[in-house]
Design a protein around this motif. Structure first.
Motif, short mmCIF file in Angstrom:
data_model
loop_
_atom_site.label_atom_id
_atom_site.label_comp_id
_atom_site.label_asym_id
_atom_site.label_seq_id
_atom_site.Cartn_x
_atom_site.Cartn_y
_atom_site.Cartn_z
N ILE A 71 0.84 -1.20 0.00
CA ILE A 71 0.00 0.00 0.00
C ILE A 71 0.87 1.25 0.00
CG2 ILE A 71 -1.62 1.33 1.42
CD1 ILE A 71 -2.83 -1.41 2.25
N ASP A 72 1.92 1.25 0.82
CA ASP A 72 2.81 2.41 0.86
C ASP A 72 3.46 2.66 -0.50
OD1 ASP A 72 2.25 2.94 3.52
OD2 ASP A 72 4.03 1.90 4.29
N ASN A 73 3.87 1.59 -1.17
CA ASN A 73 4.47 1.74 -2.50
C ASN A 73 3.48 2.35 -3.49
OD1 ASN A 73 6.93 0.69 -1.69
ND2 ASN A 73 6.42 -1.40 -2.31
N LYS A 74 2.25 1.88 -3.46
CA LYS A 74 1.23 2.43 -4.38
C LYS A 74 0.94 3.89 -4.05
CE LYS A 74 0.74 -1.14 -6.86
NZ LYS A 74 1.37 -1.18 -8.17
N MET A 75 0.92 4.19 -2.76
CA MET A 75 0.68 5.59 -2.37
C MET A 75 1.81 6.49 -2.85
SD MET A 75 -1.04 5.23 1.40
CE MET A 75 -1.24 6.98 1.62
N ASP A 76 3.04 6.01 -2.78
CA ASP A 76 4.18 6.79 -3.30
C ASP A 76 4.05 7.01 -4.80
OD1 ASP A 76 5.28 7.01 -0.78
OD2 ASP A 76 6.69 5.34 -1.05
N GLN A 77 3.62 5.98 -5.51
CA GLN A 77 3.42 6.12 -6.96
C GLN A 77 2.34 7.15 -7.27
OE1 GLN A 77 2.50 2.27 -8.54
NE2 GLN A 77 4.56 1.45 -8.18
N LEU A 78 1.30 7.15 -6.46
CA LEU A 78 0.18 8.06 -6.72
C LEU A 78 0.49 9.51 -6.37
CD1 LEU A 78 -2.76 5.84 -5.45
CD2 LEU A 78 -2.28 6.49 -7.82
N LYS A 79 1.48 9.74 -5.51
CA LYS A 79 1.83 11.12 -5.13
C LYS A 79 2.31 11.93 -6.32
CE LYS A 79 2.95 10.39 -0.29
NZ LYS A 79 4.00 10.37 0.71
N SER A 80 2.94 11.27 -7.28
CA SER A 80 3.45 12.01 -8.45
C SER A 80 2.31 12.46 -9.36
CB SER A 80 4.43 11.13 -9.23
OG SER A 80 3.77 9.98 -9.72
N ASP A 81 1.18 11.78 -9.28
CA ASP A 81 0.02 12.15 -10.09
C ASP A 81 -0.87 13.06 -9.24
OD1 ASP A 81 -2.13 12.35 -11.77
OD2 ASP A 81 -2.63 10.22 -11.75
N GLY A 82 -1.10 14.24 -9.67
CA GLY A 82 -1.86 15.21 -8.87
C GLY A 82 -3.35 15.23 -9.18
N SER A 83 -3.86 14.25 -9.90
CA SER A 83 -5.27 14.27 -10.29
C SER A 83 -6.18 14.01 -9.09
CB SER A 83 -5.52 13.22 -11.37
OG SER A 83 -5.41 11.92 -10.83
N ALA A 84 -7.45 14.36 -9.27
CA ALA A 84 -8.45 14.14 -8.22
C ALA A 84 -8.63 12.64 -7.99
CB ALA A 84 -9.77 14.79 -8.61
N ARG A 85 -8.58 11.89 -9.04
CA ARG A 85 -8.73 10.43 -8.92
C ARG A 85 -7.56 9.83 -8.11
NH1 ARG A 85 -12.01 6.53 -10.36
NH2 ARG A 85 -11.29 4.70 -11.49
N SER A 86 -6.38 10.37 -8.30
CA SER A 86 -5.21 9.93 -7.55
C SER A 86 -5.36 10.27 -6.07
CB SER A 86 -3.96 10.58 -8.13
OG SER A 86 -2.85 10.27 -7.35
#
Length: 143
Positions: A69-84
């Motif tokens: 989960i932490d890895n996926k959250m780190d990946q999502l931080k680079s994407d600033g979209s509302a869905r992210s």
């Protein structure tokens, strides 16, 4: 009458004295009790080892899921979209649940082990479903 008193005194005297057979039986019983005590200690030690092993396994499973989960959250931080952002919130809730179960596991007692294990197993299954659903809902973010 005097003979009768002597006879009763002799019978009472012999009745109070232990025979070698009685002493052997007492020794045998004493050894049996000591062996049972040793067996109980060994069983308690084995149960403690088993409990520690089970705790470590569950802890490893929970930590592995939390790391995913932490890895996926780190990946999502680079994407600033509302869905992210929405995905990170869901993941944060799931991670908080897992952290709670890790604390429960760490602070659990041997007496409450069965209920703790059942609770954690249920949480892991629920986590698996939520993780699978999450990946399906947000699969375009992970491609």
């Amino acid at each position: 009458m005097k003979k009768l008193l002597y006879l009763l005194a002799a019978v009472a005297f012999f009745a109070c004295n232990e025979t070698p057979k009685q002493e052997e039986k007492k020794d045998s019983l004493r050894e049996g009790v000591e062996k049972i005590g040793q067996d109980v200690k060994a069983a308690a030690s084995d149960a403690g080892d088993y409990l520690d092993e089970e705790r470590q396994k569950l802890k490893g499973d929970l930590e592995e899921r939390r790391n995913e989960i932490d890895n996926k959250m780190d990946q999502l931080k680079s994407d600033g979209s509302a869905r992210s952002k929405e995905a990170r919130k869901k993941l944060a809730r799931l991670r908080d649940q897992i952290n709670g179960k890790l604390d429960e596991l760490k602070n659990g007692t041997a007496a409450g082990w069965d209920s703790t294990r059942t609770d954690i197993d249920t949480a892991l299954k629920r986590s698996d479903r939520e993780w699978t659903n999450f990946k399906q809902d947000f699969k375009e973010l992970f491609q």
